[in-house]
Design an enzyme around this catalytic site. Structure first.
Site, PDB file in Angstrom:
ATOM      1  CE1 TYR A 115      -3.458   2.854   1.264  1.00  0.00           C
ATOM      2  CE2 TYR A 115      -1.630   3.703   2.529  1.00  0.00           C
ATOM      3  CZ  TYR A 115      -2.921   3.688   2.029  1.00  0.00           C
ATOM      4  OH  TYR A 115      -3.435   4.980   1.947  1.00  0.00           O
ATOM      5  CD  GLU A 203      -5.907   4.771  -0.620  1.00  0.00           C
ATOM      6  OE1 GLU A 203      -5.782   5.022   0.515  1.00  0.00           O
ATOM      7  OE2 GLU A 203      -6.846   4.543  -1.200  1.00  0.00           O
TER       8      GLU A 203
END
Ligand code: GDP
Ligand code: MN
Length: 401
Positions: A115, A203
């Site tokens: 992530y 993101e």
């Protein structure tokens, strides 16, 4: 922006990008992504799948996460599977978002899911880079249950994110040693996306490592700063117009901050804080707001007219509360706007108007003189809320303004 000879501030709503649009920005800044095609029909999905080559992944393009869990992300190894999944996903409702566009890309093999994100930490007044090797899942859950697995590092806004700092983030975060360089490259590119595209959030979840040890963005979540969009004419057309609420779209075009809600009391105020407390007070009085509408600081007559128009375009609205606190905004300007709006629109629902602050006396006088049918004056917010709730319920209140 110059308007009517005075300087006014205008707030523009931010813009969330669909996955594939975010990936296009990623690619522009050197982040690795899979090649793909955006399509809107099953037939085009098949053509796209042939072009990118099987196996493919078929992905719902909606502005909400958790598509995988909802069945909006499917792998297909041949045409009949692709046909079946494309047909199922098109038209699917994912948490209120109807799928109209599919993204078809060549499926990746996955060794690890990481992530990564970059955003502005307002309280620290610094950009924040986050990284975790626990990607592919709900990152909020990681942050809550195993916060040590989510690395958070501030970046000096003037220096930017150096490759060395990015590599250190990857190392501390526990990235496999042989991909630290690849992850660092991805973080630096993501930081560049965030900075140069004026994003408020960039993101990647998951940022994958393939069995060939390539680091690649498998998903994207990018929000652009609406106030900086004028600097990026090429990004302005990226908004997901088709999937927007038509009223919210119109509001955006008019530079008004508007969010549609489920109730029946229209709300018009100036300043986000005031509008939020107006919603609260209406709820406390037993009412249910139909919208959030911030006409902005320095609202003038024209803005008010547009705002009234917008609120009344919602058929659910049974009564409207106008709550203006004059600062930059002048009470008399608001009153003129309301009078002009009423003359043009001739609303059939009652209005409660509270004007306080700069030129409030003049504003109330103008309204009184116009003796508009169906417009009621209130002097405090509580009184205004009680009146509008009664009116929405079909009960009468005291004398009209
Ligand atoms: P989200 O659920 O909305 O976040 O959608 P994602 O794009 O993140 O996809 C959800 C999950 O689907 C990912 O975490 C992967 O596990 C899986 N997935 C997506 N694309 C591929 C792919 O190309 N290959 C494989 N094997 N899995 C994929
Ligand atoms: Mn994802």
């Amino acid at each position: 922006m110059e308007r009517g000879g005075r300087f006014t501030l205008e707030w523009r709503a931010g813009m969330d990008l669909l996955e594939y649009q975010g990936k296009q920005l990623f690619a522009r800044h050197g982040l690795k992504v899979s090649q793909g095609r955006a399509v809107t029909s099953v037939e085009d999905a098949i053509v796209a799948a042939d072009e990118v080559g099987y196996p493919v992944v078929i992905k719902a393009q909606v502005l909400i996460g958790g598509r995988g869990k909802a069945g909006g992300v499917k792998l297909a190894s041949n045409e009949s599977e692709a046909r079946e999944h494309a047909a199922n996903i098109l038209g699917m409702d994912i948490a209120g978002h109807v799928v109209r566009t599919l993204w078809i890309e060549h499926a990746s093999d996955i060794a690890s899911e990481y992530y990564a994100s970059v955003l502005l930490d307002r309280s620290a007044k610094r950009p924040l880079v986050m990284f975790s090797t626990e990607g592919g899942v709900d990152i909020e859950e990681v942050a809550e249950k195993t916060p040590e697995k989510l690395i958070r590092q501030h970046v000096d806004a003037l220096d930017g994110l150096s490759h060395a700092q990015a590599a250190q983030i990857a190392t501390v975060g526990g990235a496999d040693e042989d991909v630290v360089e690849g992850v660092a490259d991805a973080l630096v590119a993501l930081y560049e996306v965030w900075l140069q595209e004026d994003a408020t959030l960039a993101e990647i979840n998951p940022l994958i490592v393939t069995p060939e040890r390539e680091v690649k963005a498998l998903d994207s979540k990018v929000s652009l700063d609406g106030n900086a969009l004028y600097r990026h004419p090429e990004n302005q057309e990226l908004s997901d117009r088709e999937n927007e609420d038509p009223l919210e779209r119109r509001a955006k075009d008019e530079g008004v901050q508007f969010v549609k809600l489920d109730g029946d009391i229209g709300i018009l105020g100036n300043g986000a804080g005031l509008v939020m407390s107006t919603l609260d007070v209406v709820a406390q009085a037993g009412g249910s707001p139909a919208n959030f509408l911030d006409a902005g600081g320095g609202s003038n007559a024209e803005t008010i007219k547009q705002a009234v128009d917008l609120i009344l375009a919602n058929d659910a609205v049974k009564a409207v509360l106008v709550n203006i606190f004059g600062g930059i905004t002048r009470g008399d300007e608001v009153a003129s706007g309301l009078i002009a709006a009423f003359e043009e629109i001739k609303p059939s629902v009652p209005f409660v108007v509270r004007i306080d602050g700069t030129n409030d006396v003049e504003g109330r006088r103008l309204l009184q003189e116009a003796s508009l049918p169906n417009v009621h004056a209130a002097s405090t917010m509580t009184e205004a809320a009680e009146m509008v709730v009664a009116l929405a319920a079909g009960q009468g209140v005291g004398a009209a303004a």
